[in-house]
Design a protein around this motif. Structure first.
Motif, mmCIF file in Angstrom:
data_model
loop_
_atom_site.group_PDB
_atom_site.id
_atom_site.type_symbol
_atom_site.label_atom_id
_atom_site.label_comp_id
_atom_site.label_asym_id
_atom_site.label_seq_id
_atom_site.Cartn_x
_atom_site.Cartn_y
_atom_site.Cartn_z
ATOM 1 N N MET A 1 0.824 -1.212 0.000
ATOM 2 C CA MET A 1 0.000 0.000 0.000
ATOM 3 C C MET A 1 0.857 1.261 0.000
ATOM 4 O O MET A 1 0.475 2.268 -0.601
ATOM 5 N N HIS A 2 2.011 1.207 0.656
ATOM 6 C CA HIS A 2 2.899 2.372 0.633
ATOM 7 C C HIS A 2 3.376 2.656 -0.786
ATOM 8 O O HIS A 2 3.361 3.813 -1.234
ATOM 9 N N ARG A 3 3.767 1.615 -1.500
ATOM 10 C CA ARG A 3 4.240 1.828 -2.869
ATOM 11 C C ARG A 3 3.100 2.292 -3.766
ATOM 12 O O ARG A 3 3.287 3.173 -4.614
ATOM 13 N N ILE A 4 1.924 1.720 -3.594
ATOM 14 C CA ILE A 4 0.774 2.147 -4.395
ATOM 15 C C ILE A 4 0.462 3.620 -4.136
ATOM 16 O O ILE A 4 0.203 4.387 -5.071
ATOM 17 N N ARG B 1 -7.577 0.575 -2.253
ATOM 18 C CA ARG B 1 -6.745 1.758 -2.476
ATOM 19 C C ARG B 1 -6.290 1.874 -3.923
ATOM 20 O O ARG B 1 -6.200 2.980 -4.466
ATOM 21 N N LEU B 2 -5.993 0.776 -4.548
ATOM 22 C CA LEU B 2 -5.589 0.829 -5.951
ATOM 23 C C LEU B 2 -6.782 1.085 -6.860
ATOM 24 O O LEU B 2 -6.683 1.845 -7.833
ATOM 25 N N PHE B 3 -7.919 0.482 -6.550
ATOM 26 C CA PHE B 3 -9.072 0.567 -7.440
ATOM 27 C C PHE B 3 -9.496 1.995 -7.729
ATOM 28 O O PHE B 3 -9.810 2.351 -8.879
ATOM 29 N N THR B 4 -9.530 2.855 -6.705
ATOM 30 C CA THR B 4 -10.096 4.188 -6.929
ATOM 31 C C THR B 4 -9.247 5.017 -7.890
ATOM 32 O O THR B 4 -9.765 5.909 -8.569
#
Length: 351
Positions: free
Chosen positions: A171-174, A229-232
């Motif tokens: 999640m940090h990298r995303i 978190r990635l989807f949005t």
């Protein structure tokens, strides 16, 4: 905006590269209430805007966990002015629970002359009218870990304890490279800053293509906070970021793995049925006058592809693990089919 979102400061430029303001109200609503804000059904109101990717996370998580009865939701319109997001979708332009016309009023109730970003998502204490927190990243984690007494039966575990170390790293990298990376491209102040940001973004998207080629979800065997978190960002990529923010090496629809992954999530209850493409496009193209001075909102792109088969189930795993999907959204929280062509009259993504 704020760290996770550019509200009043969305059009700020810096001499070289865009830096997001990450100063938030970091009070937490917890089970034991050790910071003075205990979890209490009916006490708080989640204020969001469907246009905003950071707020869209909170909308998705609240729906997946089934917290609608415990935590009400106020929805701002897709645009804002220098005085913040407004409740222009509600009768009389006033939120029916908080009885205020703009979210700035709740920030001012917390601190007169509030000096930081007036952002969504924000959770407001209804009795006092004060914003408790706008720390968007912590809000969704706390909904998963502190509000468990009010989760629906069958709610997924979006932040499994045994996966947290890996999730936090992913999640940090995303966040740094993708969620915020598109903004670094869009708000770059120089050609060199833009090109460096562009390269960073697509290195990360290539990494995600590779990571997701052999696994259905980012971490583990079912949907987690990482996928939310990635989807949005992916949901906004072709509609906004490709053109408006010049993230144009490829469209999402030209990245075969990520496009299939995004469609898989979109077709899962809680994701596509909370996505309002009309609000998304109107927000970015109208509010960002420095990027789009005319305020013209493009008619495209063609959004019909979101409901095409994705074949991701062949990779194993299941969306909710041992849990179950949420039911249809309540009538007052449905996205209009006019704003998302994949939505049916019941607010669900068409089969």
């Amino acid at each position: 905006m704020s760290d996770e979102h550019l509200t009043d400061r969305e059009s700020d430029y810096v001499a070289s590269s865009y830096e997001r303001d990450t100063r938030y109200l970091t009070s937490r609503i917890t089970r034991d209430g050790d910071e003075g804000w205990p979890v209490e059904p009916g006490r708080y109101r989640l204020v969001v805007a469907r246009a905003c990717p950071w707020a869209n996370r909170a909308i998705i998580v609240r729906r997946l966990l089934g917290l609608e009865a415990a935590l009400s939701m106020g929805i701002c319109g897709p645009t804002h002015d220098a005085n913040s997001w407004t409740f222009d979708l509600d009768p009389g332009g006033v939120d029916p629970v908080l009885r205020i016309p703009r979210i700035k009023d709740a920030y001012e109730a917390r601190e007169l002359g509030y000096p930081l970003g007036i952002t969504v998502p924000a959770i407001v204490d209804v009795p006092s009218g004060k914003v408790v927190t706008n720390d968007f990243a912590q809000i969704t984690l706390d909904l998963s870990t502190q509000w468990t007494d009010y989760h629906r039966d069958g709610a997924p575990d979006l932040y499994p304890a045994q996966l947290r170390d890996e999730m936090d790293e992913v999640m940090h990298r995303i966040y740094t490279e993708v969620n915020n990376g598109v903004y670094r491209c869009g708000f770059a102040g120089t050609q060199d800053a833009y090109e460096a940001s562009y390269d960073r973004l697509f290195v990360a998207l290539d990494w995600l293509e590779e990571r997701l080629a052999g696994r259905r979800y980012l971490v583990g065997e079912h949907i987690t906070e990482a996928d939310v978190r990635l989807f949005t960002t992916l949901a906004r990529f072709d509609a906004v970021y490709h053109g408006h923010f010049k993230c144009n090496r490829q469209k999402l629809s030209e990245l075969p793995v990520l496009w299939a992954y995004a469609r898989d999530l979109f077709q899962t209850p809680g994701f596509g049925d909370t996505t309002d493409f009309a609000h998304i496009k109107r927000h970015y193209y109208v509010v960002h006058k420095d990027v789009n001075p005319t305020g013209i909102v493009p008619r495209g792109p063609d959004l019909s592809g979101w409901t095409r088969p994705h074949s991701r189930e062949e990779l194993g795993g299941s969306p909710f693990g041992e849990g179950t999907p949420p039911g249809p959204p309540s009538e007052g929280e449905r996205v209009s089919p006019a704003h998302n062509p994949a939505i049916d009259a019941n607010g669900m993504v068409r089969a």
